[in-house]
Every structure is written in structure tokens, then in C-alpha cells.
Design a protein around this motif. Structure first.
Motif, PDB file in Angstrom:
ATOM      1  N   THR A  20      -7.556  37.111  45.627  1.00 26.86           N
ATOM      2  CA  THR A  20      -7.347  36.041  46.595  1.00 26.86           C
ATOM      3  C   THR A  20      -5.987  35.400  46.357  1.00 26.86           C
ATOM      4  O   THR A  20      -5.322  35.642  45.347  1.00 26.86           O
ATOM      5  CB  THR A  20      -8.443  34.962  46.495  1.00 26.86           C
ATOM      6  N   GLY A  21      -5.585  34.522  47.270  1.00 26.97           N
ATOM      7  CA  GLY A  21      -4.315  33.828  47.128  1.00 26.97           C
ATOM      8  C   GLY A  21      -4.422  32.551  46.321  1.00 26.97           C
ATOM      9  O   GLY A  21      -3.461  31.786  46.242  1.00 26.97           O
ATOM     10  N   ASP A  22      -5.572  32.308  45.679  1.00 26.55           N
ATOM     11  CA  ASP A  22      -5.810  31.085  44.916  1.00 26.55           C
ATOM     12  C   ASP A  22      -6.135  31.453  43.476  1.00 26.55           C
ATOM     13  O   ASP A  22      -7.136  32.112  43.215  1.00 26.55           O
ATOM     14  CB  ASP A  22      -6.962  30.303  45.559  1.00 26.55           C
ATOM     15  N   ASP A  23      -5.314  31.001  42.534  1.00 31.92           N
ATOM     16  CA  ASP A  23      -5.531  31.344  41.129  1.00 31.92           C
ATOM     17  C   ASP A  23      -6.849  30.790  40.595  1.00 31.92           C
ATOM     18  O   ASP A  23      -7.523  31.441  39.795  1.00 31.92           O
ATOM     19  CB  ASP A  23      -4.369  30.833  40.271  1.00 31.92           C
ATOM     20  N   ASN A  77      -9.575  33.081  41.675  1.00 28.33           N
ATOM     21  CA  ASN A  77      -9.516  34.355  40.961  1.00 28.33           C
ATOM     22  C   ASN A  77     -10.072  34.230  39.547  1.00 28.33           C
ATOM     23  O   ASN A  77     -10.727  35.152  39.037  1.00 28.33           O
ATOM     24  CB  ASN A  77      -8.078  34.875  40.928  1.00 28.33           C
ATOM     25  N   ARG A 113      -5.443  38.876  40.217  1.00 28.45           N
ATOM     26  CA  ARG A 113      -4.075  38.620  40.679  1.00 28.45           C
ATOM     27  C   ARG A 113      -3.625  37.242  40.211  1.00 28.45           C
ATOM     28  O   ARG A 113      -4.357  36.257  40.333  1.00 28.45           O
ATOM     29  CB  ARG A 113      -4.040  38.686  42.204  1.00 28.45           C
ATOM     30  N   ASN A 149      -1.118  34.475  41.132  1.00 22.96           N
ATOM     31  CA  ASN A 149      -0.234  34.046  42.218  1.00 22.96           C
ATOM     32  C   ASN A 149       0.922  33.187  41.725  1.00 22.96           C
ATOM     33  O   ASN A 149       2.047  33.317  42.184  1.00 22.96           O
ATOM     34  CB  ASN A 149      -1.050  33.286  43.265  1.00 22.96           C
ATOM     35  N   ASP A 150       0.628  32.299  40.790  1.00 20.96           N
ATOM     36  CA  ASP A 150       1.633  31.393  40.241  1.00 20.96           C
ATOM     37  C   ASP A 150       1.882  31.776  38.789  1.00 20.96           C
ATOM     38  O   ASP A 150       0.975  31.696  37.956  1.00 20.96           O
ATOM     39  CB  ASP A 150       1.127  29.952  40.333  1.00 20.96           C
ATOM     40  N   SER A 151       3.093  32.180  38.476  1.00 22.57           N
ATOM     41  CA  SER A 151       3.405  32.649  37.122  1.00 22.57           C
ATOM     42  C   SER A 151       3.138  31.584  36.055  1.00 22.57           C
ATOM     43  O   SER A 151       2.890  31.922  34.893  1.00 22.57           O
ATOM     44  CB  SER A 151       4.863  33.116  37.049  1.00 22.57           C
ATOM     45  N   ALA A 154       1.606  38.832  41.205  1.00 24.23           N
ATOM     46  CA  ALA A 154       1.505  39.081  42.645  1.00 24.23           C
ATOM     47  C   ALA A 154       2.533  40.085  43.134  1.00 24.23           C
ATOM     48  O   ALA A 154       2.300  40.793  44.110  1.00 24.23           O
ATOM     49  CB  ALA A 154       1.656  37.773  43.410  1.00 24.23           C
TER      50      ALA A 154
END
Length: 218
Positions: free
Chosen positions: A73-76, A79, A98, A100-102, A120
């Protein structure tokens, strides 16, 4: 292999398409009904609507028999929750998530049930290799019925084919470009189309090796 993918965005959908082509049993989940409706008939996977952070829905979707769960998903936060449920509640052997934000990468480890944390920006093929534990991309993606293999290459600012027309690229014998994914959308491989940085090319071949594909474009 039984695969459960949470997140039917660009990444999750591509993973579902490739793993389905490799004869895996794939379930693709998302809480966006419109997104799933748009994928009907386009993705050879079972589509499930709902929140993958819900243990009951995960169980209904096959988590108890899953060999691999991919939280894409696009939300850490989501995930991480999905990964923890998959590993601790359902004892899934392999869990990939995944990032998304390092800045959140340090969280994605065994404490949250994550076996493989994938940035990502990781190319699709590399992600699948990491997620499945496969080291042989060709073996993973072999399409046995058709006798062809699937490859991916990404055009970058440094690629020597940047700005060149697709028809000008000398491909290895027995190799064709199946699609160009640009801005998340697959397009027909028109020979006049000029390649741009960020373009992802999916190719099929019955003779070429991965390094030959790479050499043709990079």
C-alpha cells in the motif's frame, strides 16, 4: 505458491500480473472499489475489496494458506500492520513490505514481521526476487506454456537509449517489447515512440539473457 498482495496501486498490480503469469495463485486486495473495478478482467488474480489491516478480511482472503504476503500500500503504517498480522497471527513464511518514506525504513524489520523491506523506487523485478527469495529472475518469470521469458528494464537519465525511438533500438533475436509503462499507464510499443527517463519496458524473449536485454537499452 499462494500469494496475498495488499494494495492494488501500480506496484501491487504489476506484482500480481507477473506472479500470476508465473503460475502462482494470487489474491489482490484494496479498499478502493473503483480501483478494483477498473482492474476487473485485466489482472489474472482474485480481487478482494476491503481493509487489509482487518485480520478477519486477511483470513477470508487466504492468509492462513499464504506462502507470501506483500504489503504494497501507499501507507507505511498500514504496511507495518499488515506485515505484523501476516507473520504473527497467520504465520506466513515470507512477508515483504514496501517502504514509502525512507525515514521509516528502520521500522521495517523482524520486530514488525517484515522479512524483506523494499524501497518504493526498487524496480519490479528486483522486488519480486527479494519478496519470493528467488535469485533467478528467468526461472521465476518463465512462461512455460509460451516458451518465453519476461524481462524488465527502466530508462534513466544515463541510458544511452534515452530520447531514441523504440524502433531504433537493436533488440536481441527473438525479443519483442510487450509494453511501455509510462506514468503508471501501460502503452502500446509504437516503434516511433521516443523513450523517456522513467519509462519501464516489459519485454518477452525465447532466446535472450537478461544481460543482453540490459545491454540493448542501457
Amino acid at each position: 505458491m499462494n500469494v496475498l498482495i495488499a494494495g492494488a496501486g501500480r506496484l501491487g498490480t504489476q506484482i500480481a500480473q507477473v506472479l500470476s503469469a508465473a503460475r502462482n495463485d494470487v489474491v489482490l486486495m484494496d479498499n478502493d472499489d473503483d480501483r478494483l473495478a477498473a482492474l476487473q478482467g485485466r489482472v489474472p488474480a482474485r480481487l478482494v475489496s476491503g481493509d487489509a489491516c482487518d485480520p478477519a478480511l486477511l483470513e477470508h482472503s487466504g492468509a492462513l494458506t499464504a506462502d507470501l504476503v506483500v504489503a504494497a500500500t501507499g501507507d507505511d503504517e498500514d504496511n507495518l500492520v499488515i506485515s505484523l498480522l501476516a507473520k504473527r497471527h497467520f504465520s506466513v513464511p515470507r512477508v515483504a513490505a514496501r517502504v514509502n518514506d525512507s525515514d521509516n525504513a528502520w521500522l521495517f524489520d523482524e520486530r514488525w514481521g517484515v522479512d524483506v523491506a523494499v524501497p518504493a523506487a526498487t524496480p519490479l523485478i528486483s522486488l519480486i526476487e527479494e519478496a519470493t527469495g528467488a535469485t533467478d529472475t528467468v526461472a521465476l518469470l518463465r512462461l512455460s506454456k509460451a516458451g518465453v521469458e519476461v524481462f524488465e528494464t527502466v530508462i534513466t537519465e544515463r541510458s544511452r537509449t534515452k530520447g531514441r525511438a523504440l524502433g531504433e533500438v537493436a533488440l536481441p533475436d527473438g525479443t519483442v517489447v510487450a509494453t511501455i509503462v509510462r506514468d503508471g499507464q501501460p502503452t502500446a510499443p509504437d516503434p516511433a515512440e521516443r523513450l523517456r527517463p522513467g519509462d519501464e519496458l516489459l519485454l518477452v524473449s525465447h532466446t535472450a539473457a537478461e544481460h543482453e536485454i540490459h545491454a540493448a537499452f542501457q
